[in-house]
Design a protein around this motif. Structure first.
Motif, PDB file in Angstrom:
ATOM      1  N   GLY A   1      50.875 -67.954 -23.995  1.00  0.00           N
ATOM      2  CA  GLY A   1      50.315 -68.614 -22.827  1.00  0.00           C
ATOM      3  C   GLY A   1      49.348 -67.732 -22.070  1.00  0.00           C
ATOM      4  N   VAL A   2      49.749 -66.502 -21.763  1.00  0.00           N
ATOM      5  CA  VAL A   2      48.911 -65.565 -21.007  1.00  0.00           C
ATOM      6  C   VAL A   2      48.132 -64.707 -22.003  1.00  0.00           C
ATOM      7  CG1 VAL A   2      48.861 -63.792 -19.230  1.00  0.00           C
ATOM      8  CG2 VAL A   2      50.637 -65.562 -19.174  1.00  0.00           C
ATOM      9  N   MET A   3      46.878 -65.052 -22.220  1.00  0.00           N
ATOM     10  CA  MET A   3      46.105 -64.461 -23.313  1.00  0.00           C
ATOM     11  C   MET A   3      45.660 -63.027 -23.049  1.00  0.00           C
ATOM     12  SD  MET A   3      46.361 -66.834 -25.442  1.00  0.00           S
ATOM     13  CE  MET A   3      45.176 -66.528 -26.749  1.00  0.00           C
ATOM     14  N   ALA A   4      45.656 -62.599 -21.781  1.00  0.00           N
ATOM     15  CA  ALA A   4      45.260 -61.220 -21.471  1.00  0.00           C
ATOM     16  C   ALA A   4      46.330 -60.222 -21.871  1.00  0.00           C
ATOM     17  CB  ALA A   4      44.945 -61.080 -19.985  1.00  0.00           C
ATOM     18  N   LYS A   5      47.547 -60.710 -22.116  1.00  0.00           N
ATOM     19  CA  LYS A   5      48.627 -59.818 -22.517  1.00  0.00           C
ATOM     20  C   LYS A   5      48.664 -59.653 -24.032  1.00  0.00           C
ATOM     21  CE  LYS A   5      51.681 -60.780 -18.595  1.00  0.00           C
ATOM     22  NZ  LYS A   5      53.040 -61.251 -18.184  1.00  0.00           N
ATOM     23  N   GLY A   6      49.278 -58.548 -24.479  1.00  0.00           N
ATOM     24  CA  GLY A   6      49.469 -58.323 -25.900  1.00  0.00           C
ATOM     25  C   GLY A   6      48.385 -57.502 -26.565  1.00  0.00           C
ATOM     26  N   ILE A   7      47.260 -57.277 -25.897  1.00  0.00           N
ATOM     27  CA  ILE A   7      46.162 -56.503 -26.484  1.00  0.00           C
ATOM     28  C   ILE A   7      46.529 -55.020 -26.569  1.00  0.00           C
ATOM     29  CG2 ILE A   7      43.732 -55.868 -26.298  1.00  0.00           C
ATOM     30  CD1 ILE A   7      44.087 -58.803 -26.831  1.00  0.00           C
ATOM     31  N   LYS A   8      46.879 -54.446 -25.435  1.00  0.00           N
ATOM     32  CA  LYS A   8      47.227 -53.015 -25.418  1.00  0.00           C
ATOM     33  C   LYS A   8      48.504 -52.745 -26.203  1.00  0.00           C
ATOM     34  CE  LYS A   8      44.930 -52.019 -21.012  1.00  0.00           C
ATOM     35  NZ  LYS A   8      45.093 -51.513 -19.624  1.00  0.00           N
ATOM     36  N   GLU A   9      49.428 -53.713 -26.174  1.00  0.00           N
ATOM     37  CA  GLU A   9      50.671 -53.541 -26.912  1.00  0.00           C
ATOM     38  C   GLU A   9      50.411 -53.459 -28.417  1.00  0.00           C
ATOM     39  OE1 GLU A   9      51.694 -55.569 -23.049  1.00  0.00           O
ATOM     40  OE2 GLU A   9      50.088 -55.655 -24.538  1.00  0.00           O
ATOM     41  N   ARG A  10      49.418 -54.197 -28.891  1.00  0.00           N
ATOM     42  CA  ARG A  10      49.118 -54.207 -30.325  1.00  0.00           C
ATOM     43  C   ARG A  10      48.211 -53.056 -30.739  1.00  0.00           C
ATOM     44  NH1 ARG A  10      49.386 -57.918 -34.342  1.00  0.00           N
ATOM     45  NH2 ARG A  10      49.955 -59.610 -32.914  1.00  0.00           N
ATOM     46  N   PHE A  11      47.207 -52.735 -29.914  1.00  0.00           N
ATOM     47  CA  PHE A  11      46.173 -51.793 -30.337  1.00  0.00           C
ATOM     48  C   PHE A  11      46.214 -50.446 -29.629  1.00  0.00           C
ATOM     49  CE2 PHE A  11      44.271 -56.062 -31.064  1.00  0.00           C
ATOM     50  CZ  PHE A  11      44.167 -55.995 -32.449  1.00  0.00           C
ATOM     51  N   GLY A  12      47.047 -50.311 -28.618  1.00  0.00           N
ATOM     52  CA  GLY A  12      47.121 -49.048 -27.901  1.00  0.00           C
ATOM     53  C   GLY A  12      46.590 -49.152 -26.485  1.00  0.00           C
ATOM     54  N   ALA A  13      47.113 -48.304 -25.609  1.00  0.00           N
ATOM     55  CA  ALA A  13      46.792 -48.381 -24.179  1.00  0.00           C
ATOM     56  C   ALA A  13      45.324 -48.126 -23.884  1.00  0.00           C
ATOM     57  CB  ALA A  13      47.664 -47.381 -23.404  1.00  0.00           C
ATOM     58  N   ASP A  14      44.635 -47.376 -24.765  1.00  0.00           N
ATOM     59  CA  ASP A  14      43.230 -47.035 -24.495  1.00  0.00           C
ATOM     60  C   ASP A  14      42.244 -47.885 -25.277  1.00  0.00           C
ATOM     61  OD1 ASP A  14      43.864 -46.052 -27.005  1.00  0.00           O
ATOM     62  OD2 ASP A  14      42.718 -44.188 -26.753  1.00  0.00           O
TER      63      ASP A  14
END
Length: 274
Positions: free
Chosen positions: A132-145
């Motif tokens: 639902g919240v598309m901004a989440k999950g990016i850093k979790e998958r690819f790294g904080a930076d």
């Protein structure tokens, strides 16, 4: 009962599929998730269960995945909506059958919801663990930076293990990440007129159950089924998979009955061309 098929998307890419013919006029289309295929998740089991209940199905590989042509990429949600549109058209024009429902897991869940927001021509949408919240999950998958890396370089090479253990290398682009982060799934979902069932595991660590619960506030004709203890792929316990498969079959059957359509008759609300 089962045969391989192929059809072409709007980008002239050939998409590979499997049609399970149970003799019904209604067909259920099954959509895989990120870095998956038509034979991943529990899609073959769902197709088999549908067939046992007299329901035909089509499952296919999105472009750049599995046996389909095209280049694998992160994002591309609306492009995959058009792949699904090509599958719907194939069922209607080549198989001469009706599309009774579209089912999608994870990213595929987002795709079937977006399809419903753009095309009001399928009466039932089943979203299995879509985000639902598309901004989440990016850093979790690819790294904080990762956002800093993309800001500096524009693209960063990534590798993902696909279904079957195959390693896919691809370029993660700033544009693809921005497209996803800016996508307002809840606003799109509010446009859906079809019936929607969401199935979500309470122990999903990839996409939290809160995302599944949030659809209720945005989709007019929505129902949520929570699978207690279920993870993102419903593999923590055999009964989780069984519950998902049974719920999909039951919902497809009940929806057909509400429309006055039997398994082999296809007499309900006709498909509307959008």
């Amino acid at each position: 009962m089962e045969r391989r098929v192929a059809f072409t998307n709007p980008h002239s890419e050939k998409l590979a599929g499997v049609f399970v013919d149970a003799g019904s006029e209604d067909v259920v289309i099954l959509c895989h998730g990120y870095a998956a295929t038509k034979d991943g998740f529990h899609l073959p089991a769902i197709a088999e269960a549908l067939a046992q209940h007299g329901r035909s199905s089509l499952r296919f590989d999105f472009a750049g995945n599995g046996e389909s042509e095209g280049q694998f990429s992160f994002g591309g949600y609306w492009r995959e909506v058009e792949d699904l549109r090509a599958a719907v058209d194939f069922v209607r024009r080549e198989l001469h059958k009706h599309v009774a429902a579209v089912v999608g897991h994870s990213k595929g869940g987002n795709v079937v919801l977006l399809y419903g927001s753009r095309y009001d021509d399928v009466p039932l949408i089943i979203n299995v663990a879509g985000r639902g919240v598309m901004a989440k999950g990016i850093k979790e998958r690819f790294g904080a930076d990762i956002l800093d890396q993309l800001a500096a370089a524009g693209a960063v090479e990534q590798a993902v293990k696909a279904d079957g253990g195959r390693l896919i290398k691809y370029m993660l682009t700033k544009e693809a990440v921005e497209e996803r982060m800016k996508m307002d799934m809840f606003a799109e979902a509010a446009k859906i007129k079809a019936e929607v069932l969401t199935i979500h595991g309470t122990a999903d660590r990839v996409i939290p159950i809160e995302d599944g619960r949030a659809w209720d506030a945005h989709i007019p004709r929505h129902r949520l089924l929570e699978v207690e203890g279920g993870d993102h792929n419903f593999r923590a316990a055999p009964e989780h998979r069984q519950q998902v498969v049974a719920a999909i079959v039951a919902e497809v059957t009940a929806a057909a009955e509400r429309r006055g359509s039997g398994a082999g008759k296809g007499e309900g609300v006709p498909d509307r061309q959008a």
